[in-house]
Structure formats: C-alpha cells, structure tokens
Write a protein that holds these residues in place. Sequence first.
Motif, mmCIF file in Angstrom:
data_model
loop_
_atom_site.group_PDB
_atom_site.id
_atom_site.type_symbol
_atom_site.label_atom_id
_atom_site.label_comp_id
_atom_site.label_asym_id
_atom_site.label_seq_id
_atom_site.Cartn_x
_atom_site.Cartn_y
_atom_site.Cartn_z
ATOM 1 N N VAL A 589 0.851 -1.194 0.000
ATOM 2 C CA VAL A 589 0.000 0.000 0.000
ATOM 3 C C VAL A 589 0.885 1.241 0.000
ATOM 4 C CG1 VAL A 589 -0.246 -0.226 2.514
ATOM 5 C CG2 VAL A 589 -1.765 1.325 1.275
ATOM 6 N N CYS A 590 0.539 2.209 -0.847
ATOM 7 C CA CYS A 590 1.324 3.440 -0.939
ATOM 8 C C CYS A 590 0.389 4.629 -0.712
ATOM 9 C CB CYS A 590 1.982 3.528 -2.315
ATOM 10 S SG CYS A 590 2.897 5.052 -2.543
ATOM 11 N N ALA A 591 0.579 5.337 0.402
ATOM 12 C CA ALA A 591 -0.291 6.473 0.721
ATOM 13 C C ALA A 591 -0.055 7.618 -0.257
ATOM 14 C CB ALA A 591 -0.030 6.945 2.151
ATOM 15 N N GLU A 592 1.208 7.800 -0.640
ATOM 16 C CA GLU A 592 1.564 8.888 -1.549
ATOM 17 C C GLU A 592 0.784 8.788 -2.863
ATOM 18 O OE1 GLU A 592 4.727 11.758 -3.101
ATOM 19 O OE2 GLU A 592 4.202 11.178 -1.080
ATOM 20 N N LEU A 593 0.666 7.562 -3.394
ATOM 21 C CA LEU A 593 -0.072 7.371 -4.646
ATOM 22 C C LEU A 593 -1.546 7.088 -4.391
ATOM 23 C CD1 LEU A 593 2.493 5.046 -6.445
ATOM 24 C CD2 LEU A 593 2.034 7.428 -7.016
ATOM 25 N N ILE A 597 -1.946 -2.445 -4.019
ATOM 26 C CA ILE A 597 -1.737 -3.456 -5.059
ATOM 27 C C ILE A 597 -1.643 -4.809 -4.363
ATOM 28 C CG2 ILE A 597 -0.271 -4.183 -6.974
ATOM 29 C CD1 ILE A 597 0.477 -1.305 -7.362
ATOM 30 N N SER A 598 -2.452 -5.761 -4.821
ATOM 31 C CA SER A 598 -2.539 -7.023 -4.087
ATOM 32 C C SER A 598 -2.503 -8.209 -5.038
ATOM 33 C CB SER A 598 -3.839 -7.054 -3.275
ATOM 34 O OG SER A 598 -4.946 -6.828 -4.139
ATOM 35 N N GLY A 599 -2.054 -9.349 -4.501
ATOM 36 C CA GLY A 599 -1.998 -10.574 -5.290
ATOM 37 C C GLY A 599 -2.638 -11.714 -4.519
ATOM 38 N N ALA A 600 -3.374 -12.575 -5.236
ATOM 39 C CA ALA A 600 -3.985 -13.745 -4.603
ATOM 40 C C ALA A 600 -3.188 -14.984 -4.988
ATOM 41 C CB ALA A 600 -5.433 -13.875 -5.049
ATOM 42 N N LYS A 601 -3.586 -16.143 -4.429
ATOM 43 C CA LYS A 601 -2.862 -17.394 -4.698
ATOM 44 C C LYS A 601 -2.658 -17.601 -6.184
ATOM 45 C CE LYS A 601 -2.290 -20.946 -1.468
ATOM 46 N NZ LYS A 601 -2.916 -21.575 -0.317
ATOM 47 N N GLU A 602 -3.697 -17.274 -6.979
ATOM 48 C CA GLU A 602 -3.494 -17.278 -8.424
ATOM 49 C C GLU A 602 -4.347 -16.188 -9.054
ATOM 50 O OE1 GLU A 602 -5.687 -20.647 -10.527
ATOM 51 O OE2 GLU A 602 -5.154 -21.575 -8.607
ATOM 52 N N GLY A 603 -3.989 -15.830 -10.287
ATOM 53 C CA GLY A 603 -4.741 -14.785 -10.983
ATOM 54 C C GLY A 603 -3.945 -13.495 -11.036
ATOM 55 N N PRO A 604 -4.482 -12.479 -11.726
ATOM 56 C CA PRO A 604 -3.752 -11.218 -11.875
ATOM 57 C C PRO A 604 -3.696 -10.439 -10.562
ATOM 58 C CG PRO A 604 -5.961 -11.006 -12.789
ATOM 59 C CD PRO A 604 -5.799 -12.455 -12.388
ATOM 60 N N CYS A 605 -2.682 -9.592 -10.416
ATOM 61 C CA CYS A 605 -2.669 -8.671 -9.280
ATOM 62 C C CYS A 605 -3.672 -7.552 -9.558
ATOM 63 C CB CYS A 605 -1.272 -8.094 -9.082
ATOM 64 S SG CYS A 605 -0.126 -9.348 -8.490
ATOM 65 N N LEU A 606 -4.226 -6.969 -8.495
ATOM 66 C CA LEU A 606 -5.238 -5.925 -8.661
ATOM 67 C C LEU A 606 -4.744 -4.610 -8.071
ATOM 68 C CD1 LEU A 606 -8.521 -7.861 -7.700
ATOM 69 C CD2 LEU A 606 -7.494 -7.558 -9.967
ATOM 70 N N VAL A 607 -5.126 -3.515 -8.726
ATOM 71 C CA VAL A 607 -4.804 -2.178 -8.227
ATOM 72 C C VAL A 607 -6.102 -1.517 -7.774
ATOM 73 C CG1 VAL A 607 -3.750 0.041 -8.768
ATOM 74 C CG2 VAL A 607 -2.962 -2.026 -9.949
ATOM 75 N N HIS A 608 -6.185 -1.166 -6.487
ATOM 76 C CA HIS A 608 -7.338 -0.440 -5.942
ATOM 77 C C HIS A 608 -6.891 0.934 -5.467
ATOM 78 C CE1 HIS A 608 -9.048 -4.557 -5.377
ATOM 79 N NE2 HIS A 608 -10.222 -3.960 -5.409
ATOM 80 N N THR A 609 -7.827 1.889 -5.440
ATOM 81 C CA THR A 609 -7.527 3.154 -4.761
ATOM 82 C C THR A 609 -7.766 2.947 -3.266
ATOM 83 O OG1 THR A 609 -9.792 3.952 -4.792
ATOM 84 C CG2 THR A 609 -8.442 4.449 -6.730
ATOM 85 N N ILE A 610 -7.252 3.873 -2.448
ATOM 86 C CA ILE A 610 -7.465 3.714 -1.008
ATOM 87 C C ILE A 610 -8.908 4.024 -0.620
ATOM 88 C CG2 ILE A 610 -5.126 3.937 -0.091
ATOM 89 C CD1 ILE A 610 -5.443 6.845 0.089
ATOM 90 N N THR A 611 -9.731 4.446 -1.585
ATOM 91 C CA THR A 611 -11.150 4.599 -1.258
ATOM 92 C C THR A 611 -11.919 3.337 -1.636
ATOM 93 O OG1 THR A 611 -11.324 5.793 -3.336
ATOM 94 C CG2 THR A 611 -11.279 7.102 -1.340
ATOM 95 N N GLY A 612 -11.212 2.328 -2.190
ATOM 96 C CA GLY A 612 -11.854 1.045 -2.426
ATOM 97 C C GLY A 612 -12.261 0.777 -3.861
ATOM 98 N N ASP A 613 -11.979 1.714 -4.786
ATOM 99 C CA ASP A 613 -12.346 1.465 -6.188
ATOM 100 C C ASP A 613 -11.308 0.568 -6.847
ATOM 101 O OD1 ASP A 613 -14.513 3.226 -6.007
ATOM 102 O OD2 ASP A 613 -13.194 4.945 -6.326
ATOM 103 N N LEU A 614 -11.780 -0.412 -7.618
ATOM 104 C CA LEU A 614 -10.869 -1.262 -8.380
ATOM 105 C C LEU A 614 -10.479 -0.518 -9.656
ATOM 106 C CD1 LEU A 614 -9.418 -3.892 -9.016
ATOM 107 C CD2 LEU A 614 -11.548 -4.800 -9.925
ATOM 108 N N LEU A 615 -9.188 -0.229 -9.825
ATOM 109 C CA LEU A 615 -8.745 0.531 -10.998
ATOM 110 C C LEU A 615 -8.435 -0.381 -12.172
ATOM 111 C CD1 LEU A 615 -6.311 3.260 -9.645
ATOM 112 C CD2 LEU A 615 -8.633 3.544 -10.472
ATOM 113 N N ARG A 616 -7.619 -1.423 -11.914
ATOM 114 C CA ARG A 616 -7.235 -2.286 -13.029
ATOM 115 C C ARG A 616 -6.615 -3.570 -12.515
ATOM 116 N NH1 ARG A 616 -4.102 2.050 -13.239
ATOM 117 N NH2 ARG A 616 -5.284 2.796 -15.028
ATOM 118 N N ALA A 617 -6.524 -4.545 -13.425
ATOM 119 C CA ALA A 617 -5.811 -5.786 -13.127
ATOM 120 C C ALA A 617 -4.467 -5.723 -13.840
ATOM 121 C CB ALA A 617 -6.619 -6.973 -13.627
#
Length: 747
Positions: A589-593, A597-617
């Motif tokens: 997690v980066c407060a500045e940006l 950015i998170s990764g699960a056991k399998e699948g693409p990593c996900l980018v969320h904003t700190i307000t909870g919106d999913l931006l992209r995989a």
Amino acid sequence: MVLAYTEGLHGKWMFSEIRAVFSRRYLLQNTALEVFMANRTSVMFNFPDQATVKKVVYSLPRVGVGTSYGLPQARRISLATPRQLYKSSNMTQRWQRREISNFEYLMFLNTIAGRTYNDLNQYPVFPWVLTNYESEELDLTLPGNFRDLSKPIGALNPKRAVFYAERYETWEDDQSPPYHYNTHYSTATSTLSWLVRIEPFTTFFLNANDGKFDHPDRTFSSIARSWRTSQRDTSDVKELIPEFYYLPEMFVNSNGYNLGVREDEVVVNDVDLPPWAKKPEDFVRINRMALESEFVSCQLHQWIDLIFGYKQRGPEAVRALNVFHYLTYEGSVNLDSITDPVLREAMEAQIQNFGQTPSQLLIEPHPPRSSAMHLSPLMFKDQMQQDVIMVLKFPSNSPVTHVAANTLPHLTIPAVVTVTCSRLFAVNRWHNTVGLRGAPGYSLDQAHHLPIEMDPLIANNSGVNKRQITDLVDQSIQINAHCFVVTADNRYILICGFWDKSFRVYSTETGKLTQIVFGHWDVVTCLARSESYIGGDCYIVSGSRDATLLLWYWSGRHHIIGDNPNSSDYPAPRAVLTGHDHEVVCVSVCAELGLVISGAKEGPCLVHTITGDLLRALEGPENCLFPRLISVSSEGHCIIYYERGRFSNFSINGKLLAQMEINDSTRAILLSSDGQNLVTGGDNGVVEVWQACDFKQLYIYPGCDAGIRAMDLSHDQRTLITGMASGSIVAFNIDFNRWHYEHQNRY
C-alpha cells in the motif's frame, strides 16, 4: 455562510478527510482556496472576495498546508503569503542537504507559489534541461547536452536574444509598460497543447477551439521539433510541465485521435521521441535522470531566481531578459476597481490569454545546492567499503522471517525489529554510524560502532517472556514476512494468521496484546502498512482467505487501529477491496499514490484506490500466474515476483515494462526509495541488486551460508539488513549512487 456558494456545486467533501488548505489566486486576485484531501485529490474554490476566503479557512479544519513542509498545522499558515511560506518552511535546507530531489523541490516551489493542477492558467512550471534531442546516444556527463539554466528560454539563442532586447529598448507604446516577450512560458494554451492526447485535456482543448484540433504544424508532434521552435520562433518561449518528468502516456495517441498531416507530409500521431529514447518510458526516465544530475543540481537555483525569485521582476528581470507582459504579474491589476462589466470581462480574458507569472517567493538570490562530493565523499573514493558490516546471531535457531528497519534518528528507539518463525521478536537498537564507516582509524573491533546492537532481553535470555507472542496461530498458516507489520516508531507489532480471523496489535515494550481487530470472514493471511505521515498515522491493509482486503487507519496518537480510543474494540475499516477469486497472499500500500496493489494465490494482481475502487488488473506475461511478493515505490514503479523465479515490472497505469526469470526461489524484494533499484534475496542466500526499469543486474553480494527470508533498508538507504533462515541477521553496506555513477552515463 459557506452554503451561499454551494449552489451549482457538485460534490461532497468530508472535513475529516481534509489534509491541507492553501490560499490561491484566481485571475491574479487573492480570492481562491485549494483544499487537498486524504485520497490524493484536491479541489479549488473561487470566492467573491478575500474576507470570504478568511471566513471559510476559519470554518475548515485546522490543517495548515499539510505536514510535508515542516510548517505548523495552523489556519494562519493557510492564509500566509507564498513568500512567508517559503521563508518559514524547511524545504530549501532539505533540498540543499539533498534529502529531497530536484523534482520534489520544484513541486514544492510551484505549489506554494500558487501553481496548481486545478487551473490551466497557473499550471506547475518545470524547466527544459536537455538540449540534445538528435543523437542516438545521450551522454549525461557532457555539459554540452545540458541547457544553461541561468538564462530564460528566450535568451538562450544569442541571435534571438538581440531581437527581444531591442524590442524592450525601443519601446514606444504608452498604453503598456515595455516587455521582452508578448507570450509567456506557461499559459493554458501551452499546457493543453502539451497534453492534447490525454483526457480530460483533449476535451478542454476541443472546447476552447470550436471542437477542432490545432493545425497539424502547430500540434505538439516531436520533442526535438518543440525544442527547436522554443529556440528559434520569436513567439515561443514555453517551458515544460512536470508531466515531462513522470507521465509517458502524454506522448502516446492511445485514443487514436485524427490529428492531421503536417506540411512535410508527416502524419501527426504519437509524439516523436529523440533517438536516444526507444519508448516513452525511456524518455521520461532519462529526462528525469537529467533533472536530478549534477549539472542541473548545481545551477537549478539560477532558474529558480528567474521563475520564482529576484530576477522575476524589476531591474534584475530587465538585465536577465526576463520581462513579460505587465498583465502576467501579481498586483498589476485590481479587478474589483473596474466597475464597467464589459471592461472587466475584457481584462479577465486578457489575463487568461497572457499567462500568469508565479508569486514571487524571494527577493534575494536563491542559495545553491550543496555538492554531492561534499555530502558523501565515499561515493567518489576508489576504495570500496567492505560488503558485509556485521552478522548478528540470535540464540534461537528459528528463521528470522521479518525485518523492519525504522532507523530515523528522531525516534525514541531507532531500531531494527526482527521476528522469527516461532514469533519471538527482538528490538535491536540502531546506532547511526554512517559517518564512521570507512573513516580513517575505523576498525571492526570497535563494537559500539557497529550499527545494530542485539536486544538485551534476547541476548542474555532474561526477558524472553516480554518478547514471545504465545497466542495461537492457525495451524495451516505458513509464517512469512507478510504476517507482520511494525509501526514506524517501533513501538507496536501487528500480527495476523490467528484462527479466530483477527489480526492483533502487541506492544514491543512489554509483549502484551493491546488490540484485536476483526473484520474478515476467514483467516487473515497478510498485512502491509503504508509510509507514515508526521504523527505516525498510516494505512494498514489486511488480506484474507476470504479473497478480500480491508483498509484500516492506524492512529499514531492513540496507537490503535481506528480514530477513536473509546471504540477500539470494534474499529471499522476505511474500505473493502474486492475482486480476487482466491486467498490473498501479498499486498503493498502506498499512501503517496493512494493505491493498494494485491496478489492472490493465483490470478492477476489488482490495483485499488485507497477509497476502495478497483482501478485495473495487472495481467502478467504467460506463466506469471502465482504472485508471491509485491513492491511499489511512490514514483509509481510496481515490481511483482511470481512463483518459480519470475519477475515483472509494471507502470502504475498497468503497462508491462520489463520481465525476467532467475533460478532462485526469491523470498524478499524491495525497491530503493527513488524506485530505480530492486534488491532481491532468496533461498540460495545471495543478495542481488538490479536496475528496476529493465532488470539489468548491477551487483551480486558474496553468498551467505543460509537462505534469506526478509530484508529492509535503513532510512538513509546506506545499510541493507537481511533476516536469515539460520536465525541471524546480516547487515550489508549498500550505495545505490555507486552503481548509478558506474552504469548510468550513457544511453
């Protein structure tokens, strides 16, 4: 009172989310405010008069201009003049001491001088720094490739300078004071022309030009061409905008706009880059490197004098060939004194067209930056420091699975906190010895000069009960570095993996449990924290087997998750992040940006904003299906390590920039603070340093006799501490500058 102005406003802003309030000018009048939010957005309001601005500031939270500039969080600071902000801030000293980069310092000056992303007429101004946009290779050690920053754009070409000087000296118009330039280095038009390929600027451009793009010969189509024009054309003295140093997307016509055909029959599409940049990311990286180079560092203060300083107006501006149309300067016109609405509108239109000069921050020469040589002479010495500084072997053989080096000198306990697989932690005091290492007469047997001192409670086995976490973790959890977070003041440690689906907070002083946090539907598998704000506040993210992540707020004042000590039993998460299909295994997690950015056991990593919106995989290359480690820098570099030695580097906007495979099972990765260097370590016990942008190998440390399980860097980026599978920690000398100087002169 404020409600009178909210007619027609769209939006709701929480007082609790306000982080900074700046006074602003609009059309050269001091009637505006800019409010910066915790989610990294800002909004600008223009009011009828200054008295209203003052009332509004006094009804908003007392946050000052935020915590970044060393200024008190007081309302008088929000109402201070740019010159007062400049004088009372500590940023100039920090820049001189090289604690902040040239880029950060220019952003600071722009921000306090009233430049803002919310007003195209007062967009931040950055200098052109290179002059060579023609050659195949660019040598950043040749002075000839750099612009003379002591002169304004208009004075660089001597022939053209004569034209401007004559215009000023032979001035005859009584209606207006004399000037050198009838255009400005920063106008709404120039900002839009630089950014015409990306939204929302495309729409702004079309709205301002009857729905049409500019003539193809005037459209920004080549960097070399724009530089040439700014040197030859008597009506072009444009400087750059900050995006030239961080936003490769601005050079790509990704929306496929039809921008026409130039007279030389070239179709205008993507911006043509100099031959030394093969792709937009190269251009931005090398341009940024040039901005941070020694040549620019030692003359940047002279450019600051022209744009923000004593050469901005008056006789010094005349001498420096730096006088613009009088309507571009603050204080040149009081709109309220113009009673005729038609005249006033004409005056406003003129101000909008001519551009606006930033507020003047200082009326004496700006001090120069200290030389790099002076600040870290070791960097330039041939004698290389030894790689390994020290090894600390703990009495227990349990692998050291987490290392947190919170070594800032102002902390009550600067320390390297370590945690083993058996959940025995240690607070190992940090001694700041950078000045001593490698100094004459320095010998290894001066034990007190070693940077890390073992926690006495562990060393003499006396207080292990204060250091052992006994609460039971879920049997199926693999204990790794992701299971722990240490707060920035070293006083608390957060641990996950408990069978009751909680994560827990413990005091490092007593080892006692201080808070249990519930929120997930299954076992919590990983934790991460953002960088801390002043006061120790930061974000904590927890990831779980329930395939979700929760974003929490750590209060540095109350030392708890949540804002309220009275309801610390049931704090509420700030956001729920969804989108994964499997157990979450790694997160950053980066407060500045404002990103997670998170990764699960399998699948693409996900980018969320700190307000909870999913931006992209972030879709990795094939075979990159199982993410295990993530590191993000505040510059927007994101490195992901996947199972079986595979690495990817993504831009923050989801573009895959580089990939590599190595034959080590990597257990720990980290990025240097500028995001330029990647450090990796794994089961084969070797620390390696890579150039992050292309995974070029920079250095291999001598191998250790055990696998590496965790790593961290001291705050000054000079010491790397690794946690080993054998139950010891190793401290290495590291100097990113050394590889920078050895490797990065030519492109």
